[in-house]
Design a protein around this motif. Structure first.
Motif, PDB file in Angstrom:
ATOM      1  N   ALA A 263     -21.019 -23.469  -8.112  1.00 51.69           N
ATOM      2  CA  ALA A 263     -20.396 -24.646  -7.515  1.00 51.69           C
ATOM      3  C   ALA A 263     -20.326 -25.686  -8.620  1.00 51.69           C
ATOM      4  N   GLY A 264     -19.141 -25.830  -9.222  1.00 60.24           N
ATOM      5  CA  GLY A 264     -19.085 -26.612 -10.446  1.00 60.24           C
ATOM      6  C   GLY A 264     -19.855 -25.871 -11.524  1.00 60.24           C
ATOM      7  N   ARG A 265     -20.877 -26.548 -12.059  1.00 60.61           N
ATOM      8  CA  ARG A 265     -21.728 -25.906 -13.071  1.00 60.61           C
ATOM      9  C   ARG A 265     -23.043 -25.412 -12.497  1.00 60.61           C
ATOM     10  N   ARG A 266     -23.256 -25.608 -11.205  1.00 62.41           N
ATOM     11  CA  ARG A 266     -24.511 -25.200 -10.583  1.00 62.41           C
ATOM     12  C   ARG A 266     -24.404 -23.797 -10.024  1.00 62.41           C
ATOM     13  N   ILE A 267     -25.395 -22.974 -10.328  1.00 61.45           N
ATOM     14  CA  ILE A 267     -25.454 -21.609  -9.805  1.00 61.45           C
ATOM     15  C   ILE A 267     -26.045 -21.618  -8.396  1.00 61.45           C
ATOM     16  N   PHE A 268     -25.535 -20.731  -7.546  1.00 63.89           N
ATOM     17  CA  PHE A 268     -26.210 -20.469  -6.265  1.00 63.89           C
ATOM     18  C   PHE A 268     -26.319 -18.964  -6.074  1.00 63.89           C
ATOM     19  N   VAL A 269     -27.494 -18.539  -5.628  1.00 63.55           N
ATOM     20  CA  VAL A 269     -27.708 -17.121  -5.369  1.00 63.55           C
ATOM     21  C   VAL A 269     -27.363 -16.765  -3.932  1.00 63.55           C
ATOM     22  N   ASN A 270     -27.421 -17.743  -3.033  1.00 63.70           N
ATOM     23  CA  ASN A 270     -27.081 -17.514  -1.626  1.00 63.70           C
ATOM     24  C   ASN A 270     -25.798 -18.229  -1.250  1.00 63.70           C
ATOM     25  N   ASN A 271     -25.850 -19.554  -1.164  1.00 62.33           N
ATOM     26  CA  ASN A 271     -24.672 -20.283  -0.709  1.00 62.33           C
ATOM     27  C   ASN A 271     -24.710 -21.740  -1.153  1.00 62.33           C
ATOM     28  N   ALA A 272     -23.554 -22.345  -1.107  1.00 66.32           N
ATOM     29  CA  ALA A 272     -23.385 -23.778  -1.332  1.00 66.32           C
ATOM     30  C   ALA A 272     -22.727 -24.347  -0.080  1.00 66.32           C
ATOM     31  N   SER A 273     -23.362 -25.338   0.541  1.00 69.72           N
ATOM     32  CA  SER A 273     -22.834 -25.925   1.765  1.00 69.72           C
ATOM     33  C   SER A 273     -22.354 -27.340   1.486  1.00 69.72           C
ATOM     34  N   PHE A 274     -21.276 -27.711   2.157  1.00 67.60           N
ATOM     35  CA  PHE A 274     -20.676 -29.027   1.988  1.00 67.60           C
ATOM     36  C   PHE A 274     -20.449 -29.642   3.366  1.00 67.60           C
ATOM     37  N   GLY A 275     -20.613 -30.974   3.446  1.00 68.43           N
ATOM     38  CA  GLY A 275     -20.329 -31.660   4.695  1.00 68.43           C
ATOM     39  C   GLY A 275     -21.567 -31.962   5.495  1.00 68.43           C
ATOM     40  N   SER A 276     -21.514 -31.681   6.790  1.00 65.69           N
ATOM     41  CA  SER A 276     -22.539 -32.141   7.728  1.00 65.69           C
ATOM     42  C   SER A 276     -23.934 -31.649   7.365  1.00 65.69           C
ATOM     43  N   TYR A 277     -24.074 -30.331   7.176  1.00 68.89           N
ATOM     44  CA  TYR A 277     -25.403 -29.793   6.890  1.00 68.89           C
ATOM     45  C   TYR A 277     -25.935 -30.342   5.573  1.00 68.89           C
ATOM     46  N   ALA A 278     -25.068 -30.420   4.558  1.00 69.41           N
ATOM     47  CA  ALA A 278     -25.507 -30.914   3.255  1.00 69.41           C
ATOM     48  C   ALA A 278     -25.992 -32.357   3.355  1.00 69.41           C
ATOM     49  N   ALA A 279     -25.320 -33.168   4.183  1.00 67.60           N
ATOM     50  CA  ALA A 279     -25.747 -34.555   4.342  1.00 67.60           C
ATOM     51  C   ALA A 279     -27.106 -34.644   5.026  1.00 67.60           C
ATOM     52  N   VAL A 280     -27.349 -33.770   5.996  1.00 69.56           N
ATOM     53  CA  VAL A 280     -28.656 -33.758   6.662  1.00 69.56           C
ATOM     54  C   VAL A 280     -29.749 -33.359   5.679  1.00 69.56           C
ATOM     55  N   VAL A 281     -29.478 -32.328   4.873  1.00 66.14           N
ATOM     56  CA  VAL A 281     -30.459 -31.874   3.886  1.00 66.14           C
ATOM     57  C   VAL A 281     -30.783 -33.000   2.903  1.00 66.14           C
ATOM     58  N   GLY A 282     -29.793 -33.863   2.628  1.00 69.19           N
ATOM     59  CA  GLY A 282     -30.008 -34.943   1.683  1.00 69.19           C
ATOM     60  C   GLY A 282     -30.841 -36.087   2.220  1.00 69.19           C
ATOM     61  N   ASP A 283     -31.088 -36.129   3.530  1.00 65.85           N
ATOM     62  CA  ASP A 283     -31.936 -37.177   4.099  1.00 65.85           C
ATOM     63  C   ASP A 283     -33.370 -36.980   3.613  1.00 65.85           C
ATOM     64  N   SER A 284     -33.997 -38.069   3.147  1.00 65.84           N
ATOM     65  CA  SER A 284     -35.353 -37.969   2.597  1.00 65.84           C
ATOM     66  C   SER A 284     -36.372 -37.511   3.626  1.00 65.84           C
ATOM     67  N   ALA A 285     -36.063 -37.683   4.920  1.00 64.30           N
ATOM     68  CA  ALA A 285     -37.009 -37.280   5.970  1.00 64.30           C
ATOM     69  C   ALA A 285     -36.872 -35.812   6.349  1.00 64.30           C
ATOM     70  N   TYR A 286     -35.857 -35.122   5.797  1.00 66.44           N
ATOM     71  CA  TYR A 286     -35.581 -33.758   6.248  1.00 66.44           C
ATOM     72  C   TYR A 286     -36.714 -32.797   5.933  1.00 66.44           C
ATOM     73  N   ARG A 287     -37.339 -32.932   4.763  1.00 62.51           N
ATOM     74  CA  ARG A 287     -38.377 -31.982   4.354  1.00 62.51           C
ATOM     75  C   ARG A 287     -39.544 -31.945   5.325  1.00 62.51           C
ATOM     76  N   ASP A 288     -39.915 -33.110   5.856  1.00 63.60           N
ATOM     77  CA  ASP A 288     -41.094 -33.180   6.717  1.00 63.60           C
ATOM     78  C   ASP A 288     -40.773 -33.038   8.199  1.00 63.60           C
ATOM     79  N   ALA A 289     -39.529 -33.295   8.586  1.00 58.34           N
ATOM     80  CA  ALA A 289     -39.168 -33.223  10.009  1.00 58.34           C
ATOM     81  C   ALA A 289     -37.737 -32.722  10.120  1.00 58.34           C
TER      82      ALA A 289
END
Length: 475
Positions: A263-289
Motif C-alpha cells: 500500500a504505497g511503500r508499506r508492505i502488508f502480509v494480510n490486508n490494508a483497510s481504508f475508511g471506517s474500520y481504519a479510522a476506528v483502529v486509529g482511535d487511541s482508545a481502540y487498543r484498550d477497549a
C-alpha cells in the motif's frame, strides 16, 4: 556431443491406483446429495409450504441484518431498537418453526447444508501426489535472528517459553520493550550485523514490518504465531495453538515463496483497510477497549457528517462514495465454516478487494444476499487504487494505524517473500471455496467415471492450474 535420447512411448507413471481420485469423486457426490437433501427436507415435511418456510428464514436474516446496521450506524433509541431487532428476528423465526413443527426439519436442513459445504471443500481441495516425496529441508541458517513481543497475544512469548526455545535453536533474540521501538529498524540492524534469517514472534502488524526488511534483502522469514489472531500464520498452515512448534523452521524447515502486498511503500502480509474500520483502529482508545470504541465511533463514520468518502479503481472497474475498502494480499474466500474468511492461496499474484457502500437499512438488509444493489462488492486485480476527497487517508496495515497520502496505489509482488515453515507444517488450504463456479466443478467431478493413477496431475479437477490460476474477477 549427441544429446541423450528419450525412450519411446509415454513416461512411466509412479503411484498406486487412484484412491485419492475416487475419494474426491465420492466426496463430491456426497456433497451434492447433502445439498439436495437440504432442499428436500422442508419440501417433504411441508410440501410446497416448505418454500414459504425457507423465505421466512431469509426474511429473518434480512431483519437481523437491518438491526445490526441500526446498532452500528446510530445511537440512542435507534441503536437500542436495532439491538433488539437483531436478536428478536432470528428468535421469532425459530419460535415459529417450533410452533408449527418445523424446527427439526430446519435444523436438519441447516446441518445438511454444512455437510454439503464441508464435503465440497474436501472434494475440491488439491491433493498432493502420492508418488511425491517429502520436500527437502532448507539449509539451516548460520545467524538466525528472532524479534519477540512479550506483550503480544496476552503474553504468549513467556507462556510458551519462546525465548529459551529460540536460544536453544541457536538464534539471537531481541525483545520489544514497552517503548516506541521500530521493529523494521531493529531488523535492519540485525541484518547489518550478519543475520541471515529473520523471524517474528508477535502480531501481524509486527510481522509485516519485519517481512518488509526480509523482502528488501531477500532473506528467509519465519512466522511465529504469538499474536492474538495471526491470520498470516493461519493461511500458511502453521498451528496457531502451538507457537513454539513454529521454531522448528529454524532447524528443520522448508521454504516457499509467497506474494506480498504493498500500500504505497508499506508492505502488508494480510490486508490494508481504508475508511471506517481504519479510522476506528486509529482511535487511541481502540487498543484498550475495541468493542466500546467501535460502537462509539462507527455512527459518525457511517452516517454522520462530514464523511470520508472513498473511491476505488482496478483496471476498468470503478466505484465511488465508498465507506470502506479492504485490499488483501491474495483474495479471501468467504464461505460457511470455521475457515470461512481465509485465503485459499498466497501465490495467485492477485490482490483481493472488498468494498462497501451501505447508506441505509434497505441496503444493509440486501447485503445478506450479496446480490446487486447490496452495497458490497468484490474483485481481484494486480493493482487497486484507493482515493479520497482529502489529501490523506487513514489506513489499517495489518491492523496497525497509519495515514497515507491519497491516492494510495496498492499492488502485489508475486513471490516477494521467502517464508520458511516447519517441515511437518500442515499444507496450505485448498484454492476453492463454496461458490457457484465451485458447484459446477463439483458437479463435473461427481460425474467422473475414470480411475487414473493418483500420481497423475491430470487426476485432479485443477490439473494444469499452477500458481497463476485465479478466481473469477467478480463474484
Amino acid at each position: 556431443m549427441k544429446p541423450p535420447t528419450r525412450p519411446a512411448g509415454p513416461a512411466p507413471r509412479a503411484g498406486p491406483p487412484a484412491a485419492g481420485v475416487r475419494t474426491a469423486v465420492w466426496t463430491a457426490r456426497a456433497s451434492l446429495l447433502a445439498l439436495l437433501g437440504c432442499v428436500l427436507v422442508p419440501l417433504v415435511t411441508a410440501g410446497l409450504r416448505g418454500v414459504l418456510w425457507l423465505l421466512l428464514g431469509v426474511a429473518g436474516l434480512a431483519l437481523a441484518s437491518a438491526g445490526i446496521w441500526w446498532t452500528l450506524a446510530h445511537t440512542g433509541i435507534l441503536r437500542a431498537v436495532g439491538a433488539v431487532l437483531a436478536v428478536a428476528a432470528p428468535l421469532t423465526v425459530l419460535g415459529l418453526y417450533a410452533a408449527h413443527g418445523m424446527l427439526g426439519p430446519a435444523v436438519a436442513s441447516a446441518a445438511l447444508l454444512l455437510v454439503a459445504v464441508a464435503a465440497a471443500r474436501g472434494a475440491l481441495t488439491p491433493r498432493p501426489s502420492s508418488a511425491g516425496t517429502a520436500p527437502a529441508p532448507a539449509e539451516a541458517p548460520r545467524c538466525p535472528w528472532v524479534l519477540m513481543n512479550p506483550r503480544s497475544g496476552g503474553g504468549k512469548v513467556g507462556r510458551f517459553g519462546l525465548v529459551d526455545r529460540a536460544l536453544a535453536a541457536g538464534a539471537s533474540v531481541t525483545l520489544l520493550d514497552a517503548g516506541r521501538q521500530d521493529a523494521a529498524d531493529l531488523a535492519r540492524r540485525a541484518v547489518a550485523e550478519g543475520a541471515d534469517l529473520l523471524a517474528v514472534a508477535g502480531g501481524d502488524g509486527t510481522q509485516a514490518l519485519v517481512a518488509q526488511v526480509a523482502h528488501e534483502h531477500d532473506l528467509p522469514f519465519v512466522v511465529i504465531p504469538a499474536g492474538t489472531r495471526n491470520h498470516f500464520a493461519l493461511d500458511l498452515g502453521i498451528d496457531r495453538s502451538d507457537p513454539a512448534a513454529a521454531l522448528d523452521a529454524l532447524t528443520d524447515g522448508v521454504e516457499r515463496r509467497v506474494d506480498l502486498g504493498f500500500a504505497g511503500r508499506r508492505i502488508f502480509v494480510n490486508n490494508a483497510s481504508f475508511g471506517s474500520y481504519a479510522a476506528v483502529v486509529g482511535d487511541s482508545a481502540y487498543r484498550d477497549a475495541k468493542v466500546r470504541t467501535a460502537l462509539r465511533d462507527l455512527p459518525a463514520l457511517l452516517t454522520g457528517a462530514p464523511l470520508l468518502r472513498l473511491s476505488m479503481r482496478a483496471g476498468d472497474r470503478h466505484a465511488e462514495g465508498l465507506q470502506a475498502v479492504l485490499v488483501s494480499n491474495n483474495p479471501y474466500q468467504y464461505a460457511v465454516g470455521p475457515r470461512g474468511g481465509h485465503r485459499g492461496s498466497l501465490d495467485t499474484g492477485l490482490l483481493g478487494a472488498l468494498y462497501v457502500h451501505v447508506d441505509n437499512t434497505a441496503q444493509a438488509a440486501r447485503a445478506v444476499g450479496g446480490g446487486h444493489g447490496s452495497g458490497v462488492g468484490r474483485l481481484t486485480a494486480p493493482e487497486v487504487v484507493v482515493d479520497a476527497d482529502t489529501a490523506t487517508v487513514p489506513a489499517g496495515i495489518d491492523g496497525e494505524h497509519v495515514v497515507l497520502p491519497a491516492p494510495v496505489t496498492c499492488r502485489i509482488v508475486p513471490g516477494g517473500l521467502r517464508v520458511r515453515v516447519p517441515r511437518r507444517c500442515a499444507p496450505p488450504p485448498g484454492r476453492h471455496g463454496a461458490d457457484w463456479p465451485g458447484v459446477l466443478r463439483l458437479a463435473g467431478l461427481a460425474h467422473r467415471r475414470d480411475t487414473r493413477r493418483a500420481g497423475d496431475p491430470a487426476d485432479h479437477p485443477d490439473a494444469g492450474a499452477g500458481p497463476s490460476r485465479t478466481p473469477d474477477p467478480e463474484t
